[in-house]
Design an enzyme around this catalytic site. Structure first.
Site, short mmCIF file in Angstrom:
data_model
loop_
_atom_site.label_atom_id
_atom_site.label_comp_id
_atom_site.label_asym_id
_atom_site.label_seq_id
_atom_site.Cartn_x
_atom_site.Cartn_y
_atom_site.Cartn_z
CB SER A 1 -0.92 0.03 1.28
OG SER A 1 -1.73 1.19 1.18
CG HIS B 1 -3.75 -1.35 -2.16
ND1 HIS B 1 -4.67 -2.13 -2.29
CD2 HIS B 1 -4.26 -0.46 -0.95
CE1 HIS B 1 -5.65 -1.67 -1.80
NE2 HIS B 1 -5.60 -0.67 -0.73
CG ASP C 1 -5.28 2.99 -0.03
OD1 ASP C 1 -6.28 2.27 -0.14
OD2 ASP C 1 -4.17 2.88 0.75
CG MET D 1 -8.30 7.78 1.00
SD MET D 1 -7.68 8.04 2.77
CE MET D 1 -6.55 6.38 2.96
CG HIS E 1 -8.91 0.67 -1.86
ND1 HIS E 1 -8.70 0.64 -0.52
CD2 HIS E 1 -10.47 0.74 -1.65
CE1 HIS E 1 -9.56 0.42 0.40
NE2 HIS E 1 -10.75 0.51 -0.06
CG MET F 1 -11.41 3.89 0.59
SD MET F 1 -9.95 3.84 1.73
CE MET F 1 -8.60 3.99 0.44
CG MET G 1 -12.26 -1.95 3.64
SD MET G 1 -10.67 -1.52 2.90
CE MET G 1 -9.77 -0.77 4.34
N GLY H 1 -9.54 4.53 5.70
CA GLY H 1 -9.26 6.16 5.75
C GLY H 1 -7.73 6.25 6.31
CG PHE H 2 -6.84 7.28 9.00
CD1 PHE H 2 -6.10 8.37 8.90
CD2 PHE H 2 -8.08 7.50 9.34
CE1 PHE H 2 -6.63 9.73 8.92
CE2 PHE H 2 -8.87 8.71 9.24
CZ PHE H 2 -8.20 9.86 9.01
N GLY H 3 -3.79 4.18 7.43
CA GLY H 3 -2.89 3.21 7.45
C GLY H 3 -2.71 2.94 9.04
N GLY H 4 -1.93 1.92 9.26
CA GLY H 4 -1.40 1.83 10.89
C GLY H 4 -2.45 1.34 11.85
CG ASP I 1 -6.66 -2.11 2.48
OD1 ASP I 1 -5.65 -2.28 3.15
OD2 ASP I 1 -7.24 -1.35 1.71
N GLY I 2 -5.93 -3.99 5.62
CA GLY I 2 -5.93 -3.37 6.93
C GLY I 2 -5.29 -4.04 8.16
N GLY I 3 -4.31 -3.71 8.56
CA GLY I 3 -3.61 -4.41 9.78
C GLY I 3 -2.83 -5.52 9.30
N GLY J 1 0.81 -2.09 4.44
CA GLY J 1 1.34 -0.81 4.15
C GLY J 1 2.04 -0.41 5.26
CB SER J 2 1.89 0.78 8.95
OG SER J 2 1.08 0.39 9.02
#
Ligand code: DX5
Ligand code: ZN
Length: 213
Positions: free
Chosen positions: A8, A33, A35, A37, A66, A68, A137, A142-145, A173-175, A195-196
């Site tokens: 990401s 990926h 993003d 927004m 992606h 959003m 999701m 909305g946010f990474g990390g 996607d996410g975490g 991502g992060s």
């Protein structure tokens, strides 16, 4: 085995994107990926068209966009023309999903639908004949990390059962990190976005390999 890893861009070093693209490629990442927004569908803003055009010129990686954004229909044309290979939009956005998918198809691109954590898997049922990919999701978009929501694992399994016999991929996607990837993969994920965690790793290749296991 056939697990694909998508990096990401949200967590990349934006001032050195060229280096980051090279780092991703040599680490064996499969997809980029991307993003998008709009500050409306999600309370944050990220990447637009000029960056995508520049990146697409520079990389051979498959570009996974992606969206959003609240009104995806208005922008499919632009993203398709700017280098996207796959365009995924949210089921919770305002446009008619059938029309959006049809527009993506007009550009011969892959089409995906994303679900926020609280949207039930069965909301996808009317669209299963239309799409190539479902993006689940595992954090609020909305946010990474953020942390992987373990309660989403059952939803991944439910979707895996729901699409049995169809050629539809499941992307998460996410975490995602080495500690959470096995759970998502066991439930039936095909593509993991990271991502992060991924960009924080000194040895990105080793990190990518650890996600695939
Ligand atoms: C969040 C984005 C994700 C984000 C994932 O809304 O859609 O792609 O970059 O980042 P991590 O891996 O940090 O959760
Ligand atoms: Zn994303």
């Amino acid at each position: 085995m056939n697990t694909k890893i998508a990096a990401s861009l949200l967590s990349a070093d934006i001032l050195h994107l060229g280096n980051e693209l090279e780092r991703i490629r040599t680490a064996g990442v499969d997809w980029l990926h991307y993003d998008v927004m709009d500050g409306w569908f999600v309370p944050n803003m990220a990447f637009g068209l000029p960056e995508l055009q520049a990146i697409a010129k520079q990389t051979d990686l498959f570009i996974d966009v992606h969206l959003m954004i609240q009104n995806p229909q208005l922008y499919i044309h632009n993203f398709a023309k700017s280098g996207a290979d796959l365009i995924t939009f949210h089921l919770e956005s305002l446009s008619d999903p059938f029309t959006v998918v049809q527009t993506i198809r007009e550009y011969n691109k892959k089409a995906g639908i994303a679900l926020k954590p609280r949207t039930p898997a069965k909301a996808l049922l009317p669209f299963l004949d239309e799409i190539d990919l479902i993006l689940v999701m595992t954090v609020e978009p909305g946010f990474g990390g953020q942390r992987y929501m373990h309660e989403m694992t059952a939803k991944i399994s439910e979707i895996r059962n729901m699409i049995q016999g169809r050629d539809i991929k499941i992307e998460i996607d996410g975490g995602i990190e080495s500690a959470t990837a096995p759970e998502a993969l066991a439930a039936g994920a095909d593509i993991l976005v990271s991502g992060s965690w991924l960009f924080r790793q000194k040895d990105m290749k080793q990190a990518v390999d650890s996600l695939r296991k």
